[in-house]
Design an enzyme around this catalytic site. Structure first.
Site, PDB file in Angstrom:
ATOM      1  N   ARG A 133      -5.374  10.103  13.888  1.00  0.00           N
ATOM      2  CA  ARG A 133      -6.472  10.616  13.039  1.00  0.00           C
ATOM      3  C   ARG A 133      -7.784   9.953  13.427  1.00  0.00           C
ATOM      4  O   ARG A 133      -7.807   8.794  13.834  1.00  0.00           O
ATOM      5  CB  ARG A 133      -6.174  10.337  11.565  1.00  0.00           C
ATOM      6  N   ASN A 180      10.752   8.395   0.894  1.00  0.00           N
ATOM      7  CA  ASN A 180       9.433   8.590   1.495  1.00  0.00           C
ATOM      8  C   ASN A 180       9.604   9.707   2.521  1.00  0.00           C
ATOM      9  O   ASN A 180      10.154   9.490   3.593  1.00  0.00           O
ATOM     10  CB  ASN A 180       8.986   7.278   2.150  1.00  0.00           C
ATOM     11  N   GLY A 240      -0.891  -4.549  11.987  1.00  0.00           N
ATOM     12  CA  GLY A 240      -1.361  -5.769  11.328  1.00  0.00           C
ATOM     13  C   GLY A 240      -0.304  -6.870  11.329  1.00  0.00           C
ATOM     14  O   GLY A 240      -0.624  -8.052  11.468  1.00  0.00           O
ATOM     15  N   HIS A 245      -4.622  -2.645   6.146  1.00  0.00           N
ATOM     16  CA  HIS A 245      -3.332  -1.964   6.334  1.00  0.00           C
ATOM     17  C   HIS A 245      -3.457  -1.189   7.646  1.00  0.00           C
ATOM     18  O   HIS A 245      -4.088  -0.122   7.703  1.00  0.00           O
ATOM     19  CB  HIS A 245      -3.046  -1.021   5.157  1.00  0.00           C
ATOM     20  N   LEU A 246      -2.898  -1.754   8.724  1.00  0.00           N
ATOM     21  CA  LEU A 246      -3.062  -1.157  10.053  1.00  0.00           C
ATOM     22  C   LEU A 246      -1.698  -0.692  10.564  1.00  0.00           C
ATOM     23  O   LEU A 246      -0.927  -1.471  11.133  1.00  0.00           O
ATOM     24  CB  LEU A 246      -3.667  -2.190  11.023  1.00  0.00           C
ATOM     25  N   GLY A 247      -1.399   0.588  10.318  1.00  0.00           N
ATOM     26  CA  GLY A 247      -0.163   1.175  10.829  1.00  0.00           C
ATOM     27  C   GLY A 247      -0.538   2.429  11.603  1.00  0.00           C
ATOM     28  O   GLY A 247      -1.615   2.487  12.210  1.00  0.00           O
ATOM     29  N   ASP A 278       0.613   4.831  20.189  1.00  0.00           N
ATOM     30  CA  ASP A 278       1.393   3.617  19.911  1.00  0.00           C
ATOM     31  C   ASP A 278       0.668   2.397  20.472  1.00  0.00           C
ATOM     32  O   ASP A 278       0.447   2.293  21.684  1.00  0.00           O
ATOM     33  CB  ASP A 278       2.786   3.766  20.548  1.00  0.00           C
ATOM     34  N   MET A 279       0.309   1.485  19.581  1.00  0.00           N
ATOM     35  CA  MET A 279      -0.443   0.306  20.009  1.00  0.00           C
ATOM     36  C   MET A 279       0.291  -0.500  21.073  1.00  0.00           C
ATOM     37  O   MET A 279      -0.313  -1.069  21.971  1.00  0.00           O
ATOM     38  CB  MET A 279      -0.771  -0.552  18.774  1.00  0.00           C
ATOM     39  N   ARG A 280       1.619  -0.528  20.986  1.00  0.00           N
ATOM     40  CA  ARG A 280       2.388  -1.302  21.986  1.00  0.00           C
ATOM     41  C   ARG A 280       2.170  -0.744  23.382  1.00  0.00           C
ATOM     42  O   ARG A 280       1.981  -1.496  24.341  1.00  0.00           O
ATOM     43  CB  ARG A 280       3.889  -1.262  21.665  1.00  0.00           C
ATOM     44  N   HIS A 325      -2.960   4.531   0.609  1.00  0.00           N
ATOM     45  CA  HIS A 325      -2.206   3.296   0.904  1.00  0.00           C
ATOM     46  C   HIS A 325      -2.121   2.373  -0.329  1.00  0.00           C
ATOM     47  O   HIS A 325      -1.943   1.168  -0.205  1.00  0.00           O
ATOM     48  CB  HIS A 325      -2.821   2.507   2.085  1.00  0.00           C
ATOM     49  N   GLY A 349      -1.146   5.193  10.033  1.00  0.00           N
ATOM     50  CA  GLY A 349      -2.307   5.396   9.172  1.00  0.00           C
ATOM     51  C   GLY A 349      -2.961   4.034   9.002  1.00  0.00           C
ATOM     52  O   GLY A 349      -2.264   3.024   8.997  1.00  0.00           O
TER      53      GLY A 349
END
Ligand code: ADP
Length: 402
Positions: free
Chosen positions: A242, A9, A333, A209-211, A284-286, A182, A213
């Protein structure tokens, strides 16, 4: 010798890989996983075994010109040193865009590469990086079977209406339509639904799908009938950097009034928007969660993210005609307890009730009551690529003697 498969990838400065044993009659079995980061600059290599223990690590200086080609050849020689009775048999690649032509994984040859290159304008920020290792392998390991697996292919089950934009017909003929992305992740989730609840496999399910992207997919009887991403990986939900869906008029404003070039506007929409753009702090969500209690900008970015997810789930529930299950997957997620709780709180109307203890504990099922159910299911795109690569090569077995 046990044949092994490398799954790749590739991103602009990274190369993630997984190595699978391909034993006859058995599912692909993960042996090693790792990545190269900082390619083209100060590159770093890390490989782990299946228990997550680091087996090897290396760093190169920025003068070493260590790019994708060096990484790939380093990986192949690392494998040779560590393979113990294994033999590299094939390489499977994640390719973001298969366009209209590739509705299933495909054995790569020169004609396939040319067709995939023609799709670069549809995914300019992803497709070239996905194709680079394919070209490198053809040059450096001629004869090595390669299979391209597409993020778009899973959505080819959607109806014509679900895939159309309300644009002039000649644009549709030029390939301007909703493709959806995705798909490797949704393919995996679809394949394991029966293990969690058989009713989901034959029911109406929204997968979130929550990453970095982020997108949603509506599954009916396990196949995609609608999704939030469209022509590009920019549409739908706000993401790490995005923007998600914006009024196309905003783009004209950026070009005409703000005098941005198309490339500058593209950079804003792909790399400076989303959680990063709204918060001005981080993608970054964290980081955002750690600041949200005291920082209004961090809170606003998260609130918008959750609001858009909840609204778009409503749209997909309408497309499905109801909801039997909601599945959370990918980095946010799978890990962010608060995002899951907030999204479910906005979906009481769809029959969802949060089981707070199960959500905090990270149980697979995080809903209570007799209505629709909510789940956390870790995704595994690499396993889907391994499965698809094997099935393509299985069909070509006599030719390739794998
Ligand atoms: P990619 O699209 O790059 O594969 P991932 O699926 O790895 O992305 O997801 C990355 C996102 O997941 C980041 O926003 C990160 O903050 C988030 N994430 C990872 N771990 C956690 C966690 N423990 N809590 C909240 N968010 C997390």
């Amino acid at each position: 010798m046990t044949p092994v498969l490398i799954v790749l990838n590739a991103g602009s400065s990274s190369l993630k890989f997984q190595v699978f044993d391909m034993l006859d009659g058995a599912a692909p079995r993960l042996v090693w996983k790792g990545l190269y980061e900082g390619l083209g600059g100060s590159a770093h290599f890390l490989v782990k075994d299946t228990s997550g223990s680091v087996l090897d690590e290396m760093t190169w200086g920025s003068d070493d010109r260590f790019g994708h080609e060096q990484a790939l050849m380093h990986l192949v020689s690392w494998l040779r040193q560590h393979q113990e009775g294994r033999e590299l048999a094939a390489i499977g690649h994640r390719v973001v865009h298969g366009g209209e032509a590739f509705t299933r994984p495909v054995l790569v040859d020169e004609a396939v590469i040319q067709s995939l290159e023609a799709l670069v304008p549809l995914a300019p920020l992803h497709q070239p990086h996905n194709l680079e290792p394919i070209r490198i392998v053809r040059r450096r390991l001629p004869g090595m079977p390669q299979v391209a697996c597409f993020d778009t292919a899973f959505h080819q089950t959607q109806s014509e209406i679900a895939s159309l934009f309300a644009l002039p017909r000649e644009m549709r003929e030029r390939g301007v339509r909703r493709y959806g992305f995705h798909g490797l992740s949704y393919d995996y989730i679809s394949s394991v639904l029966k293990d969690y609840d058989p009713r989901l496999a034959g029911g109406r399910v929204v997968v979130a799908h929550l990453g970095n992207g982020a997108s949603l997919c509506a599954l009916k009887d396990g196949v995609s009938i609608a999704t939030t991403m469209g022509f590009s990986a920019l549409d739908g939900l706000p993401m790490g950097t995005r923007c998600g869906a914006v009024d196309a008029g905003v783009v004209f404003f950026m070009l005409r009034e703000m005098k941005l070039s198309p490339e500058e506007a593209e950079r804003v929409l792909y790399t400076k928007s989303g959680l990063l753009g709204v918060s001005g702090i981080s993608n970054d969500m964290r980081v955002l969660r750690s600041k949200a209690a005291t920082n209004a900008d961090a809170k606003r970015a998260i609130d918008l993210f959750v609001y858009r997810i909840t609204r778009e789930i409503g749209s997909l529930v309408a497309a499905l005609g109801g909801l039997d299950g909601l599945v959370f997957t990918a980095g946010i997620g799978e890990n962010d307890v608060a995002t899951r709780a907030e999204v479910i709180a906005g979906l009481a109307w769809a029959g969802l009730t949060l089981d707070e203890a199960a959500n905090r504990a990270g149980d697979p099922r995080i809903s209570s009551g007799s209505g629709s159910t909510a789940w956390v299911i870790p995704t595994n795109e690499e396993l889907v690529i391994a499965r698809q690569t094997r099935s393509v090569l299985g069909g070509a077995q006599t030719k390739l003697a794998i």
